[in-house]
Design a protein around this motif. Structure first.
Motif, PDB file in Angstrom:
ATOM      1  N   ASN A   1       0.820  -1.218   0.000  1.00  9.56           N
ATOM      2  CA  ASN A   1       0.000   0.000   0.000  1.00  9.56           C
ATOM      3  C   ASN A   1       0.853   1.267   0.000  1.00  9.56           C
ATOM      4  O   ASN A   1       0.603   2.202  -0.766  1.00  9.56           O
ATOM      5  CB  ASN A   1      -0.936  -0.001   1.210  1.00  9.56           C
TER       6      ASN A   1
ATOM      7  N   LEU B   1      -5.788   4.641  -0.534  1.00  8.01           N
ATOM      8  CA  LEU B   1      -5.627   3.977  -1.824  1.00  8.01           C
ATOM      9  C   LEU B   1      -6.966   3.414  -2.301  1.00  8.01           C
ATOM     10  O   LEU B   1      -7.330   3.580  -3.482  1.00  8.01           O
ATOM     11  CB  LEU B   1      -4.582   2.863  -1.699  1.00  8.01           C
TER      12      LEU B   1
ATOM     13  N   GLN C   1      -3.913   2.424   3.272  1.00  5.92           N
ATOM     14  CA  GLN C   1      -4.825   1.464   2.648  1.00  5.92           C
ATOM     15  C   GLN C   1      -6.189   2.109   2.388  1.00  5.92           C
ATOM     16  O   GLN C   1      -6.774   1.933   1.308  1.00  5.92           O
ATOM     17  CB  GLN C   1      -4.986   0.225   3.526  1.00  5.92           C
TER      18      GLN C   1
END
Length: 204
Positions: free
Chosen positions: A99, A196, A193
């Motif tokens: 990530n 993203l 995370q």
């Protein structure tokens, strides 16, 4: 807390990082400030998920000198820079998660700006999701001395609070001790995370 206790906690944190898959194929490096003048830094080429206390090498912070002659991480100069810049930094964790690595490449600005996430409060001094957390981004460089100079120049104008990303490389973060560095790492990885996935959903 003694250096020995902190080293025991750092070894445990390395095993946890390895189990998370955040330091694959011997990647990453971790360190601990020792007695002000020195730090203990993970040895080059070691599986971070299987490190022992003996795999940490004493390095002089001011000069990068290794009294034992052993080979510490290739990124020794970044660890010693952080300890010189930030006297409160007691432990540093450098990881290579998917990530963090991917987000560092898709973000074109000079920093990743995070806002609106409750988990921002995992970072020291952050009190609200309404604040904006800026994680600086630097282009990767195999010349660690040159990279350290760029980071030091940036930090002279804009202090770095929790850590930074290297494009296509990974995250380096720190804390006053191992526990805080680990909390910052886990919090930032969660935020990366989320960010993203948010960008992926908005792009559809």
């Amino acid at each position: 807390m003694t250096d020995e206790t902190q080293l025991t906690q750092l070894v445990a944190a390395c095993h946890w990082i390895g189990a998370k898959g955040w330091a694959p194929a011997t990647g990453g490096n971790m360190s601990l400030r020792q007695e002000g003048r020195y730090c203990l830094l993970s040895e080059s080429g070691k599986d971070k998920g299987a490190l022992t206390a003996d795999d940490f090498i004493q390095v002089e912070i001011a000069s990068n000198h290794v009294p034992s002659g052993r080979k510490p991480s290739a990124e020794t100069g970044l660890h010693t820079l952080i300890y010189r810049l930030y006297p409160e930094a007691g432990a540093i964790l450098h990881t290579h998660s998917v990530n963090a690595t991917v987000l560092s490449r898709v973000e074109k600005r000079a920093a990743i700006l995070l806002q609106g996430y409750e988990m921002q409060k995992t970072l020291r001094e952050q009190q609200s999701h309404l604040d904006t957390v800026a994680i600086p981004l630097f282009d990767n460089d195999q010349d660690i001395s040159a990279l350290a100079q760029r980071i030091e120049f940036f930090a002279s104008e804009t202090p770095i609070k929790w850590g930074f990303l290297l494009r296509g490389h990974g995250l380096t973060c720190w804390g006053r001790d191992v526990a805080e560095a680990k909390r910052h790492l886990e919090g930032l990885e969660f935020l990366f995370q989320c960010e993203l996935q948010r960008r992926q959903l908005e792009a559809k």
